[in-house]
Design an enzyme around this catalytic site. Structure first.
Site, PDB file in Angstrom:
ATOM      1  CB  THR A 125       1.183   1.476  -7.813  1.00 32.90           C
ATOM      2  OG1 THR A 125       2.123   0.772  -7.012  1.00 32.90           O
ATOM      3  CG2 THR A 125       0.789   0.535  -8.946  1.00 32.90           C
ATOM      4  CD  GLU A 127       2.709  -2.965  -5.369  1.00 33.00           C
ATOM      5  OE1 GLU A 127       2.455  -4.104  -5.796  1.00 33.00           O
ATOM      6  OE2 GLU A 127       2.264  -2.534  -4.285  1.00 33.00           O
ATOM      7  CE  LYS A 192      -4.316  -3.267   0.063  1.00 30.03           C
ATOM      8  NZ  LYS A 192      -4.848  -2.017  -0.388  1.00 30.03           N
TER       9      LYS A 192
HETATM   10  P1  NAD Z   1      -8.616   0.985  -1.732  1.00 24.74           P
HETATM   11  O1  NAD Z   1      -8.707  -0.471  -2.096  1.00 24.74           O
HETATM   12  O2  NAD Z   1      -8.569   1.400  -0.315  1.00 24.74           O
HETATM   13  O3  NAD Z   1      -9.847   1.759  -2.400  1.00 24.74           O
HETATM   14  C1  NAD Z   1     -10.311   1.498  -3.705  1.00 24.74           C
HETATM   15  C2  NAD Z   1     -11.658   2.198  -3.870  1.00 24.74           C
HETATM   16  O4  NAD Z   1     -12.076   1.989  -5.236  1.00 24.74           O
HETATM   17  C3  NAD Z   1     -12.766   1.635  -2.966  1.00 24.74           C
HETATM   18  O5  NAD Z   1     -13.519   2.684  -2.421  1.00 24.74           O
HETATM   19  C4  NAD Z   1     -13.616   0.798  -3.934  1.00 24.74           C
HETATM   20  O6  NAD Z   1     -14.978   0.728  -3.559  1.00 24.74           O
HETATM   21  C5  NAD Z   1     -13.422   1.564  -5.231  1.00 24.74           C
HETATM   22  N1  NAD Z   1     -13.642   0.716  -6.423  1.00 24.74           N
HETATM   23  C6  NAD Z   1     -13.096  -0.505  -6.663  1.00 24.74           C
HETATM   24  N2  NAD Z   1     -13.550  -0.980  -7.854  1.00 24.74           N
HETATM   25  C7  NAD Z   1     -14.364  -0.019  -8.368  1.00 24.74           C
HETATM   26  C8  NAD Z   1     -15.111   0.092  -9.564  1.00 24.74           C
HETATM   27  N3  NAD Z   1     -15.120  -0.887 -10.471  1.00 24.74           N
HETATM   28  N4  NAD Z   1     -15.826   1.220  -9.775  1.00 24.74           N
HETATM   29  C9  NAD Z   1     -15.842   2.229  -8.850  1.00 24.74           C
HETATM   30  N5  NAD Z   1     -15.170   2.167  -7.688  1.00 24.74           N
HETATM   31  C10 NAD Z   1     -14.432   1.058  -7.460  1.00 24.74           C
HETATM   32  O7  NAD Z   1      -7.356   1.522  -2.551  1.00 24.74           O
HETATM   33  P2  NAD Z   1      -6.286   2.639  -2.143  1.00 24.74           P
HETATM   34  O8  NAD Z   1      -5.219   2.012  -1.327  1.00 24.74           O
HETATM   35  O9  NAD Z   1      -6.993   3.843  -1.671  1.00 24.74           O
HETATM   36  O10 NAD Z   1      -5.652   2.939  -3.568  1.00 24.74           O
HETATM   37  C11 NAD Z   1      -6.209   3.926  -4.427  1.00 24.74           C
HETATM   38  C12 NAD Z   1      -5.405   3.976  -5.716  1.00 24.74           C
HETATM   39  O11 NAD Z   1      -4.042   4.295  -5.409  1.00 24.74           O
HETATM   40  C13 NAD Z   1      -5.374   2.662  -6.476  1.00 24.74           C
HETATM   41  O12 NAD Z   1      -5.492   2.947  -7.850  1.00 24.74           O
HETATM   42  C14 NAD Z   1      -4.017   2.073  -6.154  1.00 24.74           C
HETATM   43  O13 NAD Z   1      -3.551   1.283  -7.222  1.00 24.74           O
HETATM   44  C15 NAD Z   1      -3.184   3.321  -5.984  1.00 24.74           C
HETATM   45  N6  NAD Z   1      -2.023   3.227  -5.074  1.00 24.74           N
HETATM   46  C16 NAD Z   1      -2.184   2.754  -3.802  1.00 24.74           C
HETATM   47  C17 NAD Z   1      -1.092   2.724  -2.942  1.00 24.74           C
HETATM   48  C18 NAD Z   1      -1.235   2.248  -1.513  1.00 24.74           C
HETATM   49  O14 NAD Z   1      -0.225   2.158  -0.806  1.00 24.74           O
HETATM   50  N7  NAD Z   1      -2.421   1.969  -1.019  1.00 24.74           N
HETATM   51  C19 NAD Z   1       0.168   3.160  -3.389  1.00 24.74           C
HETATM   52  C20 NAD Z   1       0.296   3.636  -4.703  1.00 24.74           C
HETATM   53  C21 NAD Z   1      -0.819   3.665  -5.524  1.00 24.74           C
HETATM   54  P1  TYD Z   2       0.853  -4.700   1.455  1.00 24.18           P
HETATM   55  O1  TYD Z   2       0.405  -3.781   2.538  1.00 24.18           O
HETATM   56  O2  TYD Z   2      -0.078  -5.750   0.960  1.00 24.18           O
HETATM   57  O3  TYD Z   2       1.362  -3.757   0.253  1.00 24.18           O
HETATM   58  P2  TYD Z   2       2.170  -4.161  -1.115  1.00 24.18           P
HETATM   59  O4  TYD Z   2       2.210  -5.625  -1.251  1.00 24.18           O
HETATM   60  O5  TYD Z   2       1.314  -3.528  -2.167  1.00 24.18           O
HETATM   61  O6  TYD Z   2       3.509  -3.541  -0.958  1.00 24.18           O
HETATM   62  O7  TYD Z   2       2.173  -5.423   1.937  1.00 24.18           O
HETATM   63  C1  TYD Z   2       3.321  -4.696   2.330  1.00 24.18           C
HETATM   64  C2  TYD Z   2       4.419  -5.689   2.643  1.00 24.18           C
HETATM   65  O8  TYD Z   2       4.051  -6.425   3.807  1.00 24.18           O
HETATM   66  C3  TYD Z   2       4.636  -6.726   1.543  1.00 24.18           C
HETATM   67  O9  TYD Z   2       6.026  -6.998   1.459  1.00 24.18           O
HETATM   68  C4  TYD Z   2       3.901  -7.943   2.047  1.00 24.18           C
HETATM   69  C5  TYD Z   2       4.006  -7.832   3.540  1.00 24.18           C
HETATM   70  N1  TYD Z   2       2.869  -8.401   4.329  1.00 24.18           N
HETATM   71  C6  TYD Z   2       3.121  -9.293   5.363  1.00 24.18           C
HETATM   72  O10 TYD Z   2       4.275  -9.669   5.660  1.00 24.18           O
HETATM   73  N2  TYD Z   2       2.062  -9.776   6.078  1.00 24.18           N
HETATM   74  C7  TYD Z   2       0.774  -9.426   5.798  1.00 24.18           C
HETATM   75  O11 TYD Z   2      -0.171  -9.934   6.468  1.00 24.18           O
HETATM   76  C8  TYD Z   2       0.535  -8.486   4.747  1.00 24.18           C
HETATM   77  C9  TYD Z   2      -0.856  -8.048   4.408  1.00 24.18           C
HETATM   78  C10 TYD Z   2       1.625  -7.988   4.049  1.00 24.18           C
END
Ligand code: NAD
Ligand code: TYD
Length: 339
Positions: A125, A127, A192
Site C-alpha cells: 500500500t 500508506e 471503509k
Molecule cells: P479486505 O479487508 O477487503 O480483504 C482481506 C481478505 O483477506 C479477506 O477476505 C480476509 O478474509 C482475508 N484474510 C485476512 N486475514 C487472513 C489470514 N490470516 N489468512 C487468510 N486470509 C485472511 O482487504 P482489501 O481492501 O481487499 O485489501 C487487499 C490487500 O490490498 C491488502 O493487503 C491491503 O493492504 C492492500 N491494499 C488495499 C487498498 C485499499 O484501498 N483497500 C489499497 C492498497 C493496498
Molecule cells: P479509509 O477508507 O479507512 O481508508 P484509509 O484510511 O486506508 O485511507 O478512510 C479514507 C479516509 O476517510 C481517511 O482519511 C479517513 C476518512 N474516514 C472518515 O472521515 N470517516 C469514516 O467513517 C471512515 C471510515 C473514514
C-alpha cells in the site's frame, strides 16, 4: 499457469480473481482465505462452479495448511492480498495486524521457497510512505520515497515489504511488490469511507466525517489496480517495487458531498466526528515507473467509477445489508457510538 490468490474473498482479491478468470480462461486460480469478518464467500459465488477455480478456507499463518496446499497444487505464482486492512481497527487492536500481515507473509514466502515458485507478489500500500503535507501539492510518493509509517496497519504492511525484499536478497525468492493508493468499487467492505457513506446515506443515517474532512486520498477504481497487478506478475521485473495510482486526489469531504449528490440525499446528513488518531493528511502516488516500464495507465475516471460503484451498491443491497446487519453493528457502535 496456476496462481494462488490469498485474501481472494475480500474486496480487491475477489475483483482480481474475476479479472484473471475472465482474461485467462486456461489459468487455474486457487483462492486461499481465512474468511475473517472481511471475507465473504457470497462474493465468490459467481465463480464457485468454474472448473478452473478452487476455494480453500485457511489462515496464511497456518504453516501446515499452507504447505499442504502448495504441495497439492504446486502453484507457479502467489499473489498475497490476505491482510487485516482497516486502519481504524489497527488502532484498536494492532496484534492481529502483526500476525497476519507480517508473519502470514513469512509463511507464504517460506512455502514459495520450499516448493518452488516463479513469482511471489506482495500487494502492499502507499500508506507505507506515511503522508504528505497539504501545502506541497508538488510532492508525490515515488518508489524511492523512504518508508515512514503512521498507523499499526501501515507499519505492519511496511514490515512485510522489508521481509519480502530480504527474502529476495537472501534466498533469491523471485518477488515483486506493488504499492497502490486507495481503491474503490464493487465488494468494498462497508467499514471503509466510500461504501460506508453510500450505505449510511441510503439508510438516511449520519455520515461521519473525521476531523474537518480535509484529508486527501488518491482514489483508483479497483479494476485498474487488478490490471496493474496482472501486468506486474507477468511482465514486471523480479526484485522491483511498483507504485500504482491514477493522479486522482480528492478531499474526504468532497467525496462525501458527491455521494450525497449522486444519491439525492441532503448534505445535512454529514456529521463531523472526532478525528482518527495519527490521521495521515495526504497520499499521492507518482505512477511514472509502472507507466514507463509496463505501459499501465488507469482506464476509469473517478466521475465514471463512482457512478458505477454507487450503481453496484444499489443493485447489490443483499450483499451489504447482510454484512451490516450482523457483527458489524457492534463494530459500528464501538467505533462511532461516542465519537
Ligand atoms: P479486505 O479487508 O477487503 O480483504 C482481506 C481478505 O483477506 C479477506 O477476505 C480476509 O478474509 C482475508 N484474510 C485476512 N486475514 C487472513 C489470514 N490470516 N489468512 C487468510 N486470509 C485472511 O482487504 P482489501 O481492501 O481487499 O485489501 C487487499 C490487500 O490490498 C491488502 O493487503 C491491503 O493492504 C492492500 N491494499 C488495499 C487498498 C485499499 O484501498 N483497500 C489499497 C492498497 C493496498
Ligand atoms: P479509509 O477508507 O479507512 O481508508 P484509509 O484510511 O486506508 O485511507 O478512510 C479514507 C479516509 O476517510 C481517511 O482519511 C479517513 C476518512 N474516514 C472518515 O472521515 N470517516 C469514516 O467513517 C471512515 C471510515 C473514514
Amino acid at each position: 499457469m496456476k496462481i494462488i490468490v490469498t485474501g481472494g474473498a475480500g474486496f480487491i482479491g475477489s475483483n482480481f480473481i474475476f479479472h484473471m478468470l475472465k482474461k485467462y480462461p486456461d489459468y487455474k486460480i486457487i483462492c486461499l482465505d481465512k474468511l475473517t469478518y472481511a471475507g465473504n464467500l457470497s462474493t465468490l459465488k459467481s465463480v464457485m462452479d468454474n472448473t478452473n477455480f478452487r476455494f480453500v478456507k485457511a489462515d496464511i499463518c497456518d504453516r501446515e495448511a499452507v504447505y499442504k496446499l502448495f504441495e497439492e497444487e504446486k502453484p507457479d505464482i502467489v499473489v498475497n492480498f490476505a491482510a487485516e486492512s482497516h486502519v481504524d481497527r489497527s488502532i484498536e487492536n494492532p496484534e492481529v495486524f502483526l500476525q497476519t500481515n507480517i508473519l502470514g507473509t513469512q509463511v507464504l514466502m517460506d512455502a514459495g521457497r520450499k516448493f518452488g515458485i516463479t513469482r511471489y507478489h506482495q500487494v502492499s500500500t502507499d500508506e507505507v510512505y506515511g503522508d504528505l503535507p497539504l501545502d506541497r501539492p508538488d510532492l508525490f510518493f515515488t518508489e524511492e520515497t523512504p518508508i515512514h509509517t503512521s498507523s499499526p496497519y501501515s507499519a505492519s504492511k511496511a514490515s512485510a515489504d522489508l521481509l519480502v525484499l530480504a527474502y529476495h536478497r537472501t534466498y533469491g525468492l523471485p518477488v515483486t511488490i506493488s504499492r497502490c493508493s486507495n481503491n474503490y468499487g464493487p465488494y468494498h467492505f462497508p467499514e471503509k469511507l466510500i461504501p460506508l457513506m453510500i450505505a449510511n446515506a441510503l439508510n438516511d443515517k449520519p455520515l461521519p466525517v473525521y476531523g474537518k474532512g480535509e484529508n486527501v486520498r488518491d482514489w483508483l477504481y479497483v479494476e485498474d489496480h487488478c490490471k496493474a497487478i496482472d501486468l506486474i506478475i507477468l511482465k514486471g521485473k523480479v526484485g522491483e517495487i511498483y507504485n500504482i495510482g491514477g493522479h486522482n486526489e480528492m478531499k474526504n469531504i468532497d467525496i462525501v458531498k458527491l455521494i450525497c449528490k449522486e444519491l439525492n440525499k441532503p448534505e445535512s446528513l454529514i456529521t463531523y466526528v472526532a478525528d482518527r488518531k495519527g490521521h495521515d493528511m495526504r497520499y499521492a502516488i507518482d505512477p511514472t515507473k509502472i507507466h514507463n516500464e509496463l505501459g499501465w495507465l488507469p482506464e476509469t475516471k473517478f466521475a465514471d467509477g463512482i457512478k458505477l460503484t454507487i450503481k453496484w451498491y444499489l443493485e447489490n443491497k443483499d450483499w451489504w445489508e447482510d454484512i451490516i446487519s450482523g457483527e458489524y453493528q457492534n463494530y459500528y457502535m464501538k467505533m462511532y457510538g461516542n465519537r
